[in-house]
Each structure stands twice: as structure tokens, then as C-alpha cells.
Design an enzyme around this catalytic site. Structure first.
Site, PDB file in Angstrom:
ATOM      1  N   ASN A  64       0.856  -1.183   0.000  1.00 27.36           N
ATOM      2  CA  ASN A  64       0.000   0.000   0.000  1.00 27.36           C
ATOM      3  C   ASN A  64       0.894   1.236   0.000  1.00 27.36           C
ATOM      4  O   ASN A  64       1.343   1.710   1.048  1.00 27.36           O
ATOM      5  CB  ASN A  64      -0.923  -0.013   1.226  1.00 27.36           C
ATOM      6  CG  ASN A  64      -1.977  -1.091   1.131  1.00 27.36           C
ATOM      7  OD1 ASN A  64      -2.965  -0.947   0.421  1.00 27.36           O
ATOM      8  ND2 ASN A  64      -1.752  -2.195   1.851  1.00 27.36           N
ATOM      9  N   GLU A  65       1.176   1.725  -1.187  1.00 25.58           N
ATOM     10  CA  GLU A  65       2.086   2.849  -1.366  1.00 25.58           C
ATOM     11  C   GLU A  65       1.411   4.176  -0.997  1.00 25.58           C
ATOM     12  O   GLU A  65       0.194   4.225  -0.793  1.00 25.58           O
ATOM     13  CB  GLU A  65       2.555   2.892  -2.826  1.00 25.58           C
ATOM     14  CG  GLU A  65       3.356   1.677  -3.269  1.00 25.58           C
ATOM     15  CD  GLU A  65       4.783   1.667  -2.731  1.00 25.58           C
ATOM     16  OE1 GLU A  65       5.075   2.360  -1.745  1.00 25.58           O
ATOM     17  OE2 GLU A  65       5.622   0.952  -3.318  1.00 25.58           O
ATOM     18  N   PRO A  66       2.205   5.261  -0.871  1.00 26.17           N
ATOM     19  CA  PRO A  66       1.616   6.569  -0.601  1.00 26.17           C
ATOM     20  C   PRO A  66       0.452   6.877  -1.536  1.00 26.17           C
ATOM     21  O   PRO A  66       0.524   6.642  -2.748  1.00 26.17           O
ATOM     22  CB  PRO A  66       2.791   7.526  -0.835  1.00 26.17           C
ATOM     23  CG  PRO A  66       3.989   6.716  -0.472  1.00 26.17           C
ATOM     24  CD  PRO A  66       3.677   5.323  -0.934  1.00 26.17           C
TER      25      PRO A  66
END
Length: 637
Positions: free
Chosen positions: A168-170
Site C-alpha cells: 500500500n504505497e503513498p
């Protein structure tokens, strides 16, 4: 027993402060912490077994949980821990990714855990990186399957330097479920060593979403090493933000961050404890506080006032020391005494306030270098000083470094050999092996030997340039490294004995070693562990009474100013000489294999770092140097 219950029995100094929004626990080592996390998981499995229920685990990959999995395997084999009631769901997988690929998380989980325990194969769930049907429906079904078995009882997490959990990236949403996602450049650069180059790292992945993770009844996030310290601070002390997805865990009521000492180093209660509570001041804390205050206020140490200390939570320090004037002079002198142009000790000089001994005037020295360029990258100026000042300098390259040589570089050397040689059969075999190398293949032994010889030749170029005789250059080729892949073997007695034999042969007065544990693929740490184990076995030898160990850091991090015990200033000419020595390592100069997310070449980043260290000293009110190399002494017991 859970980490919660274990840690609340520990010393009160581990309690959270007003700055912190997530329960967290700090341990001296990641090994100790990993064993306790494994015990919590094992306890949960046993409790569920006693209730005749399944235990549903969410599992993570990467380097952080490896020791946890090792301990669970040990408990299965030695203590009879059964996993027959365990159902697992992995967080993520690269996309696209074949299961058989050595970079796949399917391969990782079976290699580190599933192949060694009695879990039922049908109870293993890992996102399918080969899915070709409707990916949206597949991801929905993954979440539904978790719900159908009663939800996650326990979710194990790591944290990426972007603040990602899972992948879950920025920008990830609070309510996101399992889905495909585009990977951040930093995430891909961190993964690059495992793929032997960032260009080979997939750009997408399938990941459990934030909402999926947050439904877990219990969450434990583990983080090890100084390269995680900055993001750990933001996740624990910062505001909830989609730009740092780990901050979403602040809203979960049963989450614990389990940290080692280095990963916790930026937390307020660790970095500046005087802002949190009353302290019993020791000399190290005093030095740390004064340097911090000087840097915070942009004032040299000798200009700090009583008001400066009082306004920044250090009034009780002045009670102990008397006045700012007295304390400033004391700390200024401590830092001043760390500076020396004589890293091997200055002959015929009073060494009372010098970092190194004057006697013996000519010392035997071993510089341990994990890879065949860490010596000149990290301490090339000091190396040069030691040789110029007449010490008997030995260099020990602990690994061959062959994995860091690109195929095209090896091919270039092989083709030169072909042109020069009358007998080309073996060379043509090497060329064919490189040209026909499969996607998941590892180099043949012959190719690895060639790559090792390339690095060996470059090392001789640098050591000869610095004036070290060839007989003082030692290539240890520690066996743990020689796998042909990023994954290394465990440290063995054979590795340690190789180091012991060299130390016994040289009987050094000084040892220099890499204390930089932020190396992206862990070789520095294993090499340092091997040295420490060797020193532990040798410490009773009479010659060890006169042996001092100095730790340097590499191109990734530097010692904090208050930690530095020996600061070796470099003149502009020495900076250029160090640069030239680094340039001999040509295979690592342009487009190095393990560059990380810093686009600067190693020689540039290390020069910038050495200049910054010198600037920090100057800002504290000390002399103005072109560059400084820094060292911290290691005291073996």
C-alpha cells in the site's frame, strides 16, 4: 503470551510518550525481538488448537520477518509446534510474477517457512502473480475468503521506506481492499538487489488493502535497522496521512510496533529523551544533548547560553554542570580531542587526550572491507594516512563481491580474454553462459569466478596506488557469500575461522571494520557479525590486549556527530586521492548494481558525506576542514 504482555513487564523506560500514537517496544537486537514475536504467534496457534479452532495468520515477506519464520520452524522441529490448524494469507505478490521465480513471494514463503512445517497446502493463500482472468474479481475473492474463515487473528507487517505496509504505497485509501497497485520508485530500488537491477523489478503488485489489514484482530509491525528509523518516527509520531499509509495503524486498537535499537533511533524519547522526562545524565547523553542544541539553534557550542539550555528541557543538566559556560567548554574539548591527523597515533606525543595511542609508533593494522571497495569508499583518506605514516597496513576483503558485477561487464572481460588467448574453449563457455542466461538462472561457477577476479584486479589497482604491498592484501572469500544469489548462507564456523586465522597471523594493534548496517542486502551485517564472533574467541589471547577496533560507516549513513570518537580530517589533495582510489573499482563506478534510490555515484555521495561531517564540526565552532572521515571505537568484553 503477547508482545503487549511481555513488554509491559519490561522496564518503564519503554512506555510511550505524549509524542507517540502507536504502542511500540524497543529491543537491543532484532534477534531477541523476532523470537518474542514468534512466541506470540506460537501461543496464539496453541490457544486456538486448545479450542479446536483454526488460527488465521496474515504473513509478510522481506528481510524483516525472516528470523521470526526461522524461530517458528525451530519450534515446529524441536518443540512439536503444529501448524495443521493454521490458515495463512500473504499480504502481497509482484505482478506479473511466476510462482517458480526466486524473486516471487510464493518462493520466499515456501523457502523460509512452508516447506519446513506441517501446514496443509490447501490452507496456504498467496496472491497469484500469474492471474490472467478478471483481476478485480480475483482481488475481491481474496478478501471474501479471509472473511469466510473468520478474519485474520494476527497480521504480521513490515514497513517500507515510503511508509507502505503490504504494498500500500503513498496515496492508498483508508478503505482500500485487496487490489493491484503501481510500485513507488523507492520501493522498487529497495527491491533491486534481489532482482540484480531495478530495471528487472516489476512495476506492479497485488496487495491486501488498508481496510483488509485493519480488520485483523491483532497487528504486529516489525522494523529493523537505521534505514527504517525516519519512517518509523513518522508512522508513530506523525499525523494520519495517506502519504504514509502506516499511520493508518494509529486508528487500530491492538497494534504494536516492534523495533530494534537502530529503527527506534529517531523517536523523540530515544533521540532527545530530555524533552520527554527527567534524566540521569551520563557523559554520552551530555555530549548528545549539547550537539543537538547547537545544531537546533544554529549556534556554535561556545555561544550557547543558560537560557538556551533552560528553554530546551535541559535545566537539570545545568544544575549538575554549574553554568552553560563550564559545560560548553567541557563538551567543546571532548569534540576537539576527537580530531586527529594521526589515525595510527602520533609518535612521541602526549596521547592523554588523543583518540589513539602513541605507542607503538608503528602499528600493525587490518582494514576489513565487506566488499572489495568499502575500504576506499568509506575510509580511503584514513587508509592513505596510515600507509603514509609508516604503519604495516593489511587489507582483508571479506567477500568476493562477484554478485555486484553486471553481466555486460563480465562479458567485456571475457571477450578481451578470448582475443588474447590461443585456447578459448573455457572463455567461449563463459561467454555462452552469460549470453544464454535465463531469467531465473544464477551464474555458473566459472562466471562467478570471472566476476570475482574482476573485483580482485580492481582491488589490487587501488591498494597498489595507495602503496600497500600485494602480500598485505587478503581475499578471504567467506563461504557464506558464495551462493551466486542475493540470498546468502548462514554464517558458519568456517567463515569465522578464516577471520580468526588472519588476525592470529597479523596480530594487529588496530582493526578497522564496517559498522554500517544499512547495507541494502545485509552483507555488511554478516561480515561484522563474523568479525565480532572471531574477536570473542580471540579476546583471551595476549596480543588482543593491545588491539583496538574502530568502526567506519559506508556510503549510506554516517555516525552522528556526538557518536564520533575519532575524526580524521582530509585535505583537498587527499579527497582527490581518495576519489582516484575509488575509481579503480571501475565495475562499480557507472550504474552500480546496488545503487539504492540515491542516483549519485558512490564516490560523489561519500565525498558529500565527508564534506558534511566537516561542515557539522565547523558549525559547532571547531576548525574548518575540507572533509572528515569518522570512526567509533568498539569495545569487546
Amino acid at each position: 503470551m503477547s508482545i503487549n504482555s511481555i513488554t509491559h513487564q519490561k522496564a518503564g523506560k519503554f512506555e510511550e510518550t505524549r509524542f507517540e500514537k502507536i504502542h511500540n517496544v524497543i529491543f537491543e537486537s532484532s534477534n531477541e525481538a523476532s523470537i518474542l514475536v514468534a512466541k506470540e504467534i506460537a501461543s496464539l496457534i496453541k490457544n486456538k488448537q486448545a479450542q479446536n479452532k483454526n488460527c488465521v495468520l496474515g504473513l509478510a515477506t522481506g528481510s524483516s520477518p525472516i528470523k521470526i519464520y526461522e524461530e517458528l520452524v525451530r519450534m515446529h522441529k524441536e518443540e512439536g509446534l503444529s501448524f495443521k490448524n493454521v490458515i495463512t494469507f500473504n499480504l502481497d505478490e509482484y505482478f506479473p510474477m511466476e510462482k517458480e521465480s526466486i524473486q516471487s513471494y510464493y518462493y520466499f514463503m515456501h523457502d523460509h517457512l512452508f516447506n519446513h512445517i506441517d501446514i496443509l497446502p490447501e490452507n496456504i493463500n498467496i496472491p497469484d502473480g500469474t492471474i490472467k482472468s478478471d483481476i478485480y474479481d480475483y482481488c475481491m475473492s481474496y478478501d471474501n475468503k479471509i472473511d469466510e474463515v473468520g478474519g485474520l487473528d494476527f497480521q504480521l507487517l513490515g514497513i517500507g521506506r515510503t511508509g507502505h505496509v503490504g504494498f500500500n504505497e503513498p496515496g492508498s485509501h483508508f478503505n482500500s481492499g485487496t487490489r493491484t497497485i503501481t510500485l513507488d520508485y523507492v520501493t522498487r530500488s529497495d527491491a533491486a538487489p534481489g532482482f540484480l537491477g531495478i530495471d528487472k523489478v516489476p512495476r506492479k503488485a497485488i496487495t491486501m488493502g488498508i481496510a483488509t489489514i485493519r480488520k485483523a484482530k491483532r497487528i504486529v509491525l516489525v522494523a529493523w535497522g537505521i534505514n527504517k528509523a525516519s519512517i518509523v518516527k513518522k508512522a508513530i509520531e506523525g499525523e494520519v496521512s495517506s502519504q504514509i499509509p502506516a499511520t493508518y495503524l494509529q486508528t487500530h486498537d491492538n497494534t504494536t510496533f516492534v523495533l530494534d535499537k537502530d529503527a527506534s533511533s529517531e523517536l523523540t524519547r530515544v533521540k532527545t529523551p530530555w524533552l520527554v522526562t527527567s534524566l540521569k545524565w551520563n557523559e554520552e547523553l551530555k555530549r548528545k544533548a549539547v550537539v543537538w542544541l547547537s545544531e537546533r539553534l544554529g549556534k556554535s557550542i561556545l555561544k550557547l547560553t543558560d537560557k538556551d539550555y533552560n528553554d530546551n528541557g535541559m535545566s537539570n543538566l545545568l544544575v549538575e554542570e554549574g553554568t552553560a559556560y563550564d559545560l560548553n567548554i567541557k563538551m567543546f574539548n571532548v569534540l576537539q580531542h576527537s580530531i586527529t591527523g594521526w589515525p595510527g597515533g602520533k609518535p612521541n606525543a602526549d596521547d592523554t587526550h588523543r583518540p589513539e595511542r602513541a605507542i607503538p609508533a608503528k602499528k600493525r593494522v587490518i582494514i576489513f572491507s565487506p566488499h572489495p571497495d568499502d575500504d576506499v569508499i568509506s575510509m580511503g583518506g584514513t587508509f592513505d594516512r596510515l600507509v603514509e605514516q609508516g604503519h604495516d597496513v593489511h587489507v582483508a576483503y571479506q567477500t568476493s563481491g562477484n554478485i555486484a558485477v553486471a553481466d555486460n561487464e563480465a562479458l567485456k572481460f571475457a571477450e578481451v580474454c578470448k582475443f588474447m588467448s590461443k585456447s578459448t574453449t573455457e572463455v567461449e563457455k563463459i561467454i555462452s553462459s552469460i549470453n544464454n542466461k535465463g531469467k531465473n538462472s544464477i551464474d555458473t561457477l566459472e562466471v562467478r569466478k570471472l566476476k570475482g577476479m574482476i573485483r580482485r584486479g580492481e582491488s589490487f589497482g587501488a591498494t597498489r596506488y595507495l602503496g600497500v604491498p600485494d602480500e598485505n592484501v587478503h581475499f578471504l572469500d567467506l563461504p557464506f557469500y558464495e551462493t551466486g544469489t542475493v540470498k546468502k548462507n548462514k554464517l558458519s564456523a568456517e567463515d569465522i575461522n578464516i577471520i580468526i586465522n588472519l588476525i592470529e597471523k597479523v596480530k594487529p594493534h588496530q582493526i578497522y571494520a564496517a559498522g554500517d548496517l544499512a547495507d541494502p542486502h545485509g552483507t555488511h551485517k554478516v561480515c561484522l557479525d563474523a568479525l565480532f564472533k572471531a574477536l570473542d574467541e580471540l579476546k583471551h589471547k595476549p596480543f588482543m590486549d593491545d588491539c583496538w577496533v574502530w568502526l567506519y560507516r559506508g556510503a549510506w549513513h554516517e555516525w552522528d556527530t556526538h557518536e564520533i570518537e575519532m575524526a580524521v580530517p582530509l585535505s583537498p589533495d587527499q579527497v582527490l586521492k581518495k576519489r582516484t582510489a575509488i575509481f579503480f573499482h571501475q565495475s562499480q563506478k557507472d550504474g552500480a548494481m546496488f545503487q539504492g534510490d540515491d542516483s549519485r555515484e558512490f564516490w560523489v555521495r561519500v565525498e558529500d558525506r565527508n564534506k558534511l561531517t566537516a561542515q557539522k564540526y565547523n558549525n559547532l565552532g571547531l576548525a574548518d576542514y575540507a572533509a572528515i572521515e569518522a570512526f567509533k571505537r568498539y569495545y569487546f568484553k
